[in-house]
Write a protein that holds these residues in place. Structure first.
Motif, PDB file in Angstrom:
ATOM      1  N   PRO A  31      11.246 -61.831 -55.463  1.00  0.00           N
ATOM      2  CA  PRO A  31      10.089 -62.510 -55.099  1.00  0.00           C
ATOM      3  C   PRO A  31       8.742 -61.817 -55.426  1.00  0.00           C
ATOM      4  O   PRO A  31       7.542 -62.108 -55.707  1.00  0.00           O
ATOM      5  CB  PRO A  31      10.137 -62.865 -53.674  1.00  0.00           C
ATOM      6  CG  PRO A  31      11.593 -62.904 -53.372  1.00  0.00           C
ATOM      7  CD  PRO A  31      12.078 -61.784 -54.181  1.00  0.00           C
ATOM      8  N   ILE A  32       8.834 -60.359 -55.071  1.00  0.00           N
ATOM      9  CA  ILE A  32       7.564 -59.703 -55.359  1.00  0.00           C
ATOM     10  C   ILE A  32       7.376 -59.532 -56.852  1.00  0.00           C
ATOM     11  O   ILE A  32       6.107 -59.355 -57.462  1.00  0.00           O
ATOM     12  CB  ILE A  32       7.805 -58.490 -54.836  1.00  0.00           C
ATOM     13  CG1 ILE A  32       8.147 -58.346 -53.270  1.00  0.00           C
ATOM     14  CG2 ILE A  32       6.580 -57.369 -55.135  1.00  0.00           C
ATOM     15  CD1 ILE A  32       8.362 -56.884 -52.537  1.00  0.00           C
ATOM     16  N   PHE A  33       8.453 -59.345 -57.802  1.00  0.00           N
ATOM     17  CA  PHE A  33       8.509 -59.263 -59.122  1.00  0.00           C
ATOM     18  C   PHE A  33       7.774 -60.480 -59.502  1.00  0.00           C
ATOM     19  O   PHE A  33       6.856 -60.453 -60.589  1.00  0.00           O
ATOM     20  CB  PHE A  33       9.967 -59.102 -59.731  1.00  0.00           C
ATOM     21  CG  PHE A  33       9.740 -58.743 -61.326  1.00  0.00           C
ATOM     22  CD1 PHE A  33       9.463 -57.376 -61.717  1.00  0.00           C
ATOM     23  CD2 PHE A  33      10.030 -59.625 -62.070  1.00  0.00           C
ATOM     24  CE1 PHE A  33       9.575 -57.068 -62.926  1.00  0.00           C
ATOM     25  CE2 PHE A  33      10.023 -59.516 -63.501  1.00  0.00           C
ATOM     26  CZ  PHE A  33       9.844 -58.167 -64.037  1.00  0.00           C
ATOM     27  N   TRP A  34       8.038 -61.674 -59.239  1.00  0.00           N
ATOM     28  CA  TRP A  34       7.547 -62.987 -59.543  1.00  0.00           C
ATOM     29  C   TRP A  34       6.059 -63.002 -59.262  1.00  0.00           C
ATOM     30  O   TRP A  34       5.378 -63.510 -60.066  1.00  0.00           O
ATOM     31  CB  TRP A  34       8.073 -63.985 -59.120  1.00  0.00           C
ATOM     32  CG  TRP A  34       8.971 -64.772 -59.977  1.00  0.00           C
ATOM     33  CD1 TRP A  34       8.879 -65.998 -60.452  1.00  0.00           C
ATOM     34  CD2 TRP A  34      10.370 -64.353 -61.024  1.00  0.00           C
ATOM     35  NE1 TRP A  34       9.937 -66.408 -61.282  1.00  0.00           N
ATOM     36  CE2 TRP A  34      10.701 -65.415 -61.722  1.00  0.00           C
ATOM     37  CE3 TRP A  34      11.004 -63.099 -61.093  1.00  0.00           C
ATOM     38  CZ2 TRP A  34      11.699 -65.244 -62.623  1.00  0.00           C
ATOM     39  CZ3 TRP A  34      11.971 -62.929 -61.954  1.00  0.00           C
ATOM     40  CH2 TRP A  34      12.516 -64.088 -62.632  1.00  0.00           C
ATOM     41  N   THR A  35       5.441 -62.541 -58.273  1.00  0.00           N
ATOM     42  CA  THR A  35       4.357 -62.777 -57.749  1.00  0.00           C
ATOM     43  C   THR A  35       3.380 -61.732 -58.303  1.00  0.00           C
ATOM     44  O   THR A  35       2.345 -61.947 -58.881  1.00  0.00           O
ATOM     45  CB  THR A  35       4.065 -62.874 -56.365  1.00  0.00           C
ATOM     46  OG1 THR A  35       4.671 -61.768 -55.665  1.00  0.00           O
ATOM     47  CG2 THR A  35       4.941 -64.299 -55.609  1.00  0.00           C
ATOM     48  N   ARG A  36       3.619 -60.401 -58.205  1.00  0.00           N
ATOM     49  CA  ARG A  36       3.062 -59.321 -58.732  1.00  0.00           C
ATOM     50  C   ARG A  36       2.933 -59.107 -60.000  1.00  0.00           C
ATOM     51  O   ARG A  36       2.000 -58.810 -60.788  1.00  0.00           O
ATOM     52  CB  ARG A  36       3.519 -58.099 -57.871  1.00  0.00           C
ATOM     53  CG  ARG A  36       2.633 -56.947 -58.250  1.00  0.00           C
ATOM     54  CD  ARG A  36       3.194 -55.595 -57.702  1.00  0.00           C
ATOM     55  NE  ARG A  36       3.422 -55.414 -56.378  1.00  0.00           N
ATOM     56  CZ  ARG A  36       3.623 -54.431 -55.515  1.00  0.00           C
ATOM     57  NH1 ARG A  36       4.338 -53.511 -56.247  1.00  0.00           N
ATOM     58  NH2 ARG A  36       4.064 -54.508 -54.311  1.00  0.00           N
ATOM     59  N   GLU A  37       4.031 -59.287 -60.708  1.00  0.00           N
ATOM     60  CA  GLU A  37       4.202 -58.924 -62.172  1.00  0.00           C
ATOM     61  C   GLU A  37       4.204 -59.976 -63.060  1.00  0.00           C
ATOM     62  O   GLU A  37       3.484 -59.915 -64.028  1.00  0.00           O
ATOM     63  CB  GLU A  37       5.651 -58.258 -62.497  1.00  0.00           C
ATOM     64  CG  GLU A  37       5.859 -56.956 -61.683  1.00  0.00           C
ATOM     65  CD  GLU A  37       4.800 -56.085 -61.979  1.00  0.00           C
ATOM     66  OE1 GLU A  37       4.312 -55.687 -62.918  1.00  0.00           O
ATOM     67  OE2 GLU A  37       4.539 -54.935 -61.033  1.00  0.00           O
ATOM     68  N   LEU A  38       4.543 -61.265 -62.782  1.00  0.00           N
ATOM     69  CA  LEU A  38       4.645 -62.672 -63.602  1.00  0.00           C
ATOM     70  C   LEU A  38       3.363 -63.381 -62.996  1.00  0.00           C
ATOM     71  O   LEU A  38       3.063 -64.493 -63.629  1.00  0.00           O
ATOM     72  CB  LEU A  38       5.855 -63.267 -63.300  1.00  0.00           C
ATOM     73  CG  LEU A  38       7.225 -62.251 -64.009  1.00  0.00           C
ATOM     74  CD1 LEU A  38       8.358 -63.144 -63.721  1.00  0.00           C
ATOM     75  CD2 LEU A  38       6.927 -61.593 -65.254  1.00  0.00           C
ATOM     76  N   GLY A  39       2.690 -62.883 -61.949  1.00  0.00           N
ATOM     77  CA  GLY A  39       1.466 -63.696 -61.658  1.00  0.00           C
ATOM     78  C   GLY A  39       1.742 -65.181 -61.128  1.00  0.00           C
ATOM     79  O   GLY A  39       0.902 -66.301 -61.242  1.00  0.00           O
ATOM     80  N   VAL A  55      13.909 -47.671 -54.118  1.00  0.00           N
ATOM     81  CA  VAL A  55      13.241 -48.123 -55.450  1.00  0.00           C
ATOM     82  C   VAL A  55      11.933 -48.585 -54.791  1.00  0.00           C
ATOM     83  O   VAL A  55      11.057 -48.663 -55.588  1.00  0.00           O
ATOM     84  CB  VAL A  55      14.229 -49.379 -55.755  1.00  0.00           C
ATOM     85  CG1 VAL A  55      13.491 -49.995 -56.946  1.00  0.00           C
ATOM     86  CG2 VAL A  55      15.536 -48.616 -56.104  1.00  0.00           C
ATOM     87  N   GLY A  56      11.842 -49.171 -53.686  1.00  0.00           N
ATOM     88  CA  GLY A  56      10.334 -49.778 -53.216  1.00  0.00           C
ATOM     89  C   GLY A  56       9.519 -48.628 -53.314  1.00  0.00           C
ATOM     90  O   GLY A  56       8.178 -48.823 -53.505  1.00  0.00           O
ATOM     91  N   THR A  94       4.908 -46.024 -55.829  1.00  0.00           N
ATOM     92  CA  THR A  94       4.145 -44.964 -56.716  1.00  0.00           C
ATOM     93  C   THR A  94       3.819 -45.153 -58.204  1.00  0.00           C
ATOM     94  O   THR A  94       2.814 -44.536 -58.636  1.00  0.00           O
ATOM     95  CB  THR A  94       5.150 -43.442 -56.643  1.00  0.00           C
ATOM     96  OG1 THR A  94       5.664 -43.346 -55.158  1.00  0.00           O
ATOM     97  CG2 THR A  94       4.715 -42.216 -57.193  1.00  0.00           C
ATOM     98  N   TYR A  95       4.649 -45.783 -58.882  1.00  0.00           N
ATOM     99  CA  TYR A  95       4.590 -45.997 -60.188  1.00  0.00           C
ATOM    100  C   TYR A  95       4.262 -47.384 -60.376  1.00  0.00           C
ATOM    101  O   TYR A  95       2.962 -48.062 -60.337  1.00  0.00           O
ATOM    102  CB  TYR A  95       5.889 -45.701 -61.032  1.00  0.00           C
ATOM    103  CG  TYR A  95       6.126 -44.220 -60.764  1.00  0.00           C
ATOM    104  CD1 TYR A  95       5.417 -43.050 -61.434  1.00  0.00           C
ATOM    105  CD2 TYR A  95       7.057 -43.556 -59.979  1.00  0.00           C
ATOM    106  CE1 TYR A  95       5.686 -41.914 -61.227  1.00  0.00           C
ATOM    107  CE2 TYR A  95       7.280 -42.210 -59.948  1.00  0.00           C
ATOM    108  CZ  TYR A  95       6.745 -41.353 -60.523  1.00  0.00           C
ATOM    109  OH  TYR A  95       6.777 -40.129 -60.249  1.00  0.00           O
ATOM    110  N   SER A  96       5.355 -48.301 -60.726  1.00  0.00           N
ATOM    111  CA  SER A  96       5.134 -49.619 -60.969  1.00  0.00           C
ATOM    112  C   SER A  96       6.784 -50.548 -60.578  1.00  0.00           C
ATOM    113  O   SER A  96       7.816 -49.733 -60.689  1.00  0.00           O
ATOM    114  CB  SER A  96       4.720 -50.153 -62.231  1.00  0.00           C
ATOM    115  OG  SER A  96       5.679 -49.890 -63.209  1.00  0.00           O
ATOM    116  N   LEU A  97       6.642 -51.562 -60.251  1.00  0.00           N
ATOM    117  CA  LEU A  97       7.723 -52.458 -59.924  1.00  0.00           C
ATOM    118  C   LEU A  97       8.844 -52.391 -61.154  1.00  0.00           C
ATOM    119  O   LEU A  97      10.268 -52.179 -61.052  1.00  0.00           O
ATOM    120  CB  LEU A  97       7.575 -53.621 -59.414  1.00  0.00           C
ATOM    121  CG  LEU A  97       9.074 -54.598 -59.046  1.00  0.00           C
ATOM    122  CD1 LEU A  97       9.703 -53.663 -57.866  1.00  0.00           C
ATOM    123  CD2 LEU A  97       8.591 -55.685 -58.517  1.00  0.00           C
ATOM    124  N   PRO A  98       8.460 -52.631 -62.557  1.00  0.00           N
ATOM    125  CA  PRO A  98       9.171 -52.635 -63.500  1.00  0.00           C
ATOM    126  C   PRO A  98       9.835 -51.191 -63.865  1.00  0.00           C
ATOM    127  O   PRO A  98      10.938 -50.979 -64.231  1.00  0.00           O
ATOM    128  CB  PRO A  98       8.548 -53.128 -64.687  1.00  0.00           C
ATOM    129  CG  PRO A  98       7.249 -53.686 -64.083  1.00  0.00           C
ATOM    130  CD  PRO A  98       7.072 -53.365 -62.721  1.00  0.00           C
TER     131      PRO A  98
END
Length: 307
Positions: free
Chosen positions: A144-152, A270-271, A276-280
């Motif tokens: 869910p975070i990847f979809w909202t934060r990275e894919l908008g 991983v979180g 620190t860096y980015s989710l990807p």
């Protein structure tokens, strides 16, 4: 609850309940399966896969409309299921005993052989379980975070993506059980990792794709990962139970219990990397685990050849 600490306590209690149920559930399904244990375990997994698939959809809808307190509805569902299991369990156990006797009558030679535990190969299988668990639990937490934060996308679309991820499992867990019975669990486990590894790698690169193709490819890769995980679910459990034929309950506890715990332990790490860096970049750290799992699958041996 009103604090992170109390939420953590509740989550822990929920985990205890799950860990008590699954090993015994897998053990009795092994008995109910008779000569088709993969099919039986696949059927067993349909329930869990359905819950994982539709749970986020219902939870998201309730949380964003009624509010967090509306999630108490899941307690009512749990009480209903508990009551049904409590009433039916004596009949289920009696039926399993009947199947045990029928299998022993049909295969007296096999039944007479002493059961053995092959700890070496169960240890190799555990490496695969570890690699899958880490990837599955982290993806479960961060889709869910990847979809909202990275894919908008919106939060609702993030919950929908999780539903898509688990929906494919409803069918593929059952199919994986059938394929495991026909071709052997080891081949299906290897196939799973061969699909999962490249799909996981490409998913971390999706935010860099063109907006026109980004979402279709993201959902395609999500389906591939969900299918790869699901297709190996039953074969992993059945193979573990076969390697530890004298300790089926223990094998079930490891394949269904400890494996989930390990994945949960890695998720906060991983979180932290994502913060620190980015989710990807953080999700890219999961790929080496799949490489390790694929390598371990290549040195597994058919339990029939060990006897």
């Amino acid at each position: 609850v009103t604090s992170y600490e109390s939420l953590l306590v509740c989550a822990t209690l929920a985990g205890v309940g799950s860990s008590i149920f699954h090993p015994e559930g897998a053990k009795i399904m092994n008995r109910l399966g008779g000569g088709k244990k993969g099919k039986a375990m696949g059927t067993f997994a349909i329930g869990g896969s359905s819950g994982f698939a539709f749970g986020p959809l219902f939870a998201g809808a309730i949380a964003y409309t009624v509010g967090p307190h509306g999630l108490a509805a899941f307690t009512v569902v749990g009480i209903i299921i508990f009551t049904i299991l409590f009433v039916l369990m004596p009949h289920i156990v009696a039926h399993a005993r009947t199947i045990d006797q029928a299998v022993a009558t049909e295969n007296p030679t096999v039944a007479a052989k002493p059961l053995k535990n092959y700890w070496k190969y169960f240890g190799i299988l555990f490496v695969i379980i570890l690699s899958q668990s880490v990837n599955f639990r982290v993806i479960n937490a961060f889709i869910p975070i990847f979809w909202t934060r990275e894919l908008g996308t919106s939060p609702e679309q993030g919950s929908f993506a999780l539903t898509v991820f688990f929906s494919i499992g409803i069918f593929m867990t059952y199919i994986g059980g059938l394929l495991g019975d026909k071709y052997g669990p080891i081949k299906i486990i290897r196939l799973s990792l061969l699909v999962w590894l490249p799909a996981m790698f490409l998913l971390t690169e999706v935010p860099t794709f063109s907006p026109l193709i980004m979402m279709p490819i993201a959902y395609l890769l999500l389906l591939m990962i969900g299918a790869a995980k699901a297709i190996s679910y039953s074969p992993v459990i059945v193979l573990g139970q076969t390697y530890l034929a004298k300790s089926i309950g223990f094998a079930s506890g490891i394949t269904l219990g400890v494996s989930q715990t390990i994945g949960g332990v890695i998720a906060p790490i991983v979180g932290n990397l994502a913060d620190t860096y980015s989710l990807p970049v953080a999700m890219m750290t999961l790929v080496p685990f799949l490489v390790m799992g694929l390598g371990a699958s290549l040195i597994l041996k058919d339990p029939k050849k060990l006897q």
